[in-house]
Design a protein around this motif. Sequence first.
Motif, PDB file in Angstrom:
ATOM      1  N   THR A  32      -9.133-119.233   4.162  1.00 39.76           N
ATOM      2  CA  THR A  32      -7.801-118.689   4.394  1.00 39.76           C
ATOM      3  C   THR A  32      -7.253-119.327   5.662  1.00 39.76           C
ATOM      4  N   VAL A  34      -5.197-120.114   9.019  1.00 40.94           N
ATOM      5  CA  VAL A  34      -4.679-119.266  10.097  1.00 40.94           C
ATOM      6  C   VAL A  34      -3.520-120.007  10.746  1.00 40.94           C
ATOM      7  N   ILE A  41      -9.404-125.637  13.839  1.00 43.75           N
ATOM      8  CA  ILE A  41      -9.806-124.405  13.160  1.00 43.75           C
ATOM      9  C   ILE A  41      -9.323-124.504  11.724  1.00 43.75           C
ATOM     10  N   LEU A  44     -10.463-119.102   7.746  1.00 43.08           N
ATOM     11  CA  LEU A  44     -11.465-118.050   7.742  1.00 43.08           C
ATOM     12  C   LEU A  44     -12.144-118.000   6.372  1.00 43.08           C
ATOM     13  N   VAL A  45     -13.427-117.724   6.382  1.00 43.63           N
ATOM     14  CA  VAL A  45     -14.124-117.547   5.109  1.00 43.63           C
ATOM     15  C   VAL A  45     -14.823-116.196   5.103  1.00 43.63           C
ATOM     16  N   ASN A  46     -15.066-115.722   3.906  1.00 41.57           N
ATOM     17  CA  ASN A  46     -15.775-114.465   3.708  1.00 41.57           C
ATOM     18  C   ASN A  46     -17.227-114.770   3.419  1.00 41.57           C
ATOM     19  N   VAL A  51     -16.153-111.877   8.186  1.00 44.38           N
ATOM     20  CA  VAL A  51     -15.100-112.870   8.294  1.00 44.38           C
ATOM     21  C   VAL A  51     -15.532-113.878   9.348  1.00 44.38           C
ATOM     22  N   MET A  53     -15.048-117.717  11.182  1.00 45.33           N
ATOM     23  CA  MET A  53     -14.112-118.809  11.440  1.00 45.33           C
ATOM     24  C   MET A  53     -14.787-120.139  11.098  1.00 45.33           C
ATOM     25  N   GLU A  82     -20.894-115.288  18.504  1.00 44.12           N
ATOM     26  CA  GLU A  82     -20.122-115.232  17.260  1.00 44.12           C
ATOM     27  C   GLU A  82     -20.665-116.259  16.276  1.00 44.12           C
TER      28      GLU A  82
ATOM     29  N   VAL B 590      -9.994-113.637   2.304  1.00 41.82           N
ATOM     30  CA  VAL B 590      -9.730-113.135   3.646  1.00 41.82           C
ATOM     31  C   VAL B 590      -8.219-113.045   3.838  1.00 41.82           C
ATOM     32  N   LEU B 592      -5.204-112.006   6.871  1.00 44.06           N
ATOM     33  CA  LEU B 592      -4.997-111.704   8.286  1.00 44.06           C
ATOM     34  C   LEU B 592      -4.144-110.456   8.432  1.00 44.06           C
TER      35      LEU B 592
END
Lengths: 140, 774
Positions: A32, A34, A41, A44-46, A51, A53, A82, B590, B592
Amino acid sequence: MSTQYVTFRIADALYGLEVLRIEETLGHHPRTPVPLAPQGIAGLVNLRGQVVMTVDLRPRLGLEQLAGDAESMMIVVETHGESVSLLVDEVGEVLTLEADAFETPPDTLDPRVRELITGAFKLESGLLLTLDVDRALAAV
Amino acid sequence: MDEIVREFLIESNENLDQLDQDLVALESEPGSRELLSSVFRTIHTIKGTSGFLALTRLESVAHVGENLLVELRDGKREMEKRTADVLLMMVDTIRALLVRLEESGNEEGIDIEATVSAIQATLDNEPLPEEPVQAPQAVLDSPEPATPVVTSTPADNAAPADIDVPEPPVEAALPALEIFETEPVAPAPQAPAAQPVKKSVASANAAPAQNAPERRSTSDSSIRVDVDLLDELMRQVGELVLVRNQISQLAGYDSGDLLRSSQRLSLIASELQEGVMKTRMQPIEHIWSKMPRVVRDLASACKRDVRLEMVGGDTELDRSLLESVKDPLTHLVRNAIDHGIESPDDRVAMGKPRVGVLTLRAYHASGQVMVEVIDDGAGIDPARVAAKAVERGLKTPEQLDQMTPNEIQNLVFLAGFSTAAAVTNVSGRGVGMDVVRSNIESIGGAVEVESAVGRGTTWRLRIPLTLAIMPALTVQSGNEIYAIPQVNLQELVALDTEKTKSAIELIGSAEVYRLRGSLLPLVRLSTVLGKPHNDEGTAVIAVLQADNQRFGLVVDRVMNNEEIVVKPLATALKTIGIYAGATLMGDGAVALILDIQAITRRSLNSDGTDLMGTRLGEEESSFGENTTEYLVVSIGEERRVAIPLEAVTRLEQIKPERLETVAGREVLQYRDSIVPVIRLGRYLGVYSDMPGEDIQLVIFTHGNRTVAVLVEEIIEILNDAGATRSEVAEGGLLGSMVLSGRVTELLDLPAALMTADPVFYEDVASFDSELVGA
């Protein structure tokens, strides 16, 4: 003294990361994006409900950033408490490398890349560049 | 109950259990110094603490017991059966006293004489009395009816638990068993399960009175749990909720067993979520406990007579939220005493009781915790608030006209607002209510005020139960899904393809939408996210409120309402500043979560979309230097007129009846002065009167002179880059030009304004200050 490294490829270069730093290696996950995120960057992944980065090191290595939907493998590492996932083209193998095969980075290396590289192992097939993952991720 | 008493109870109960074991062990091992000193220490501690807490009965029992123990310790006495009996009797009496204390906050009703005299008799080596009284029974035979919660006495707050937790009689459970016999979970086990997180007080009382050995005290029914473990549990429940959402989505296409199972899962997940959330809860008493002192000190400083009442102190809140509520609550209490409650003499003069009542009330409602600060003081006078709002330039009389009294009262939350006639050292510095609001909003809550003049004021805080899971609206912008917290959402306005272009109007560079007559500044989500925006197709305006500002967020599509689990963002992404976190959608993607407050601050204060603010003039002047921005209006008969935007102070929309006539000329009461109105159509030779319910005015201000120009419609704002001009000046026009393909007349603005107010341009001295201070 020997250390185990996981090898991976980004573009044409072979890199290595200490096995102990790696949480897991994974296949492609949809990302996803950002908006407004710093360059490098990749979204984001699941990862099983977490979640995480993802970071594309290509801009730091002087390469074109991957497209948002480009398929990519991932190496998950922990830095500063993280979990962060590195996008790589291909995860290779685990190599046990002797310290005497290690040398500091060659002077010919692109200065931008040199910052991220702690050194190189001379393999028969070529050079394995060892990545300073904390530095690589801190600068993102 | 006082924290110190509670701690004493927990500690003593733990020690008493040890004491029982030690005494029994001591009987078989009479010489053990270690056991003796452990027993002695425990009793000594109880004696000391109970003396400190003025629990005289407890102290006297412990005291006489200690005397006996001293003889044992000093070797003057052997541990034989009689000594052990009286010591165990002492332990039972102490336990009974503690139970009583826990139930009612006092130690009345427990007979200690029998125990004391039995121990004394042992000390004096007198013969045994015939029938030693079993002291602990006393408490169990005399359960007091609980009193409803009215006062701040902590023990009373805990009391209602006594009433609502009766052990369900077995007979009553049976019919239920028949009804639900196909359910996997029988109701009988549910009955105890329904109370798992009730306070220990409740559990202690729930035990039937006849069943003495089943009594559970604070130490039996509560355990200490690492907060990290609770956080971890909460996280896992969050995961469960996500999986539940996924399965519900999958089961949506099924009509058989899967759907039923998924509904069952949904139910269990919700209950589990609630249960786990409760483990993190603490009663609001924790932050109320300091209020009596605050009220007392403040009341005497302000020379007020105030009685503080606290209702619902056992209402529980997530521990992380409790801390954030403390300061706003204290501020409201201070404010209520300083500004709300009148001085005793004033109160008597108005026929009210001398003593003002300040009530703190907490309760659960619609999945939120409500905390109210209620005073029976002077109330908030909407007229005074309105006057102050105009004086401070926060609102125009036009805006105030359209507001209800309650909306006007809620203006006290605007930044820079304070109605205190005199600044006191307690409150009234113009900071405060806006801070209260932003603090509460930062934890996803809301604050509102209701007030009746002369009767009092109620401040109401709405606080979410937890921060970890929140209701949200999911929307689409581009190809991505974003979540908007429901707490910020007021309403949704759907714009279809044809309407999209015409419904969104431009003022300056800012887009606005007319929402029931008032102009709503718009922010495009795509712009916020730095993406090109999509002009095609439909759009939805999500009307949002944050930081006391309302605006419309334009998104491509609205998806769903759902409960989302807030996942923290990596540090590198937190610093971007427009995301509050991330969450997982039903399909595992995902999404935000938008930080609406941050977007509000970013988008509204820097872009000049604050249309009603005085910034409009300043902002516009910074536009391109070689081109001029024009406000294009229509004046009837399809004529379009351009007015240099730089000169425009603001735009207003008013009802026709607000126009009044003085000496044959139309005027308007505007911001405490009488402003001449010029009908631009008539001035330029259009004689058809304009239709429409609302009148559009363009306001020009120069120094302290103001003129309102009435136009048919405000069309758009354009710049004259590359415009073809014709400089044929006539009848109030400087000429004409072609703007966006249409001939537009260029108004000779000074001439028009001087027609309405011949001295409009003469008052130059105060020009600058007016622009800033208006």
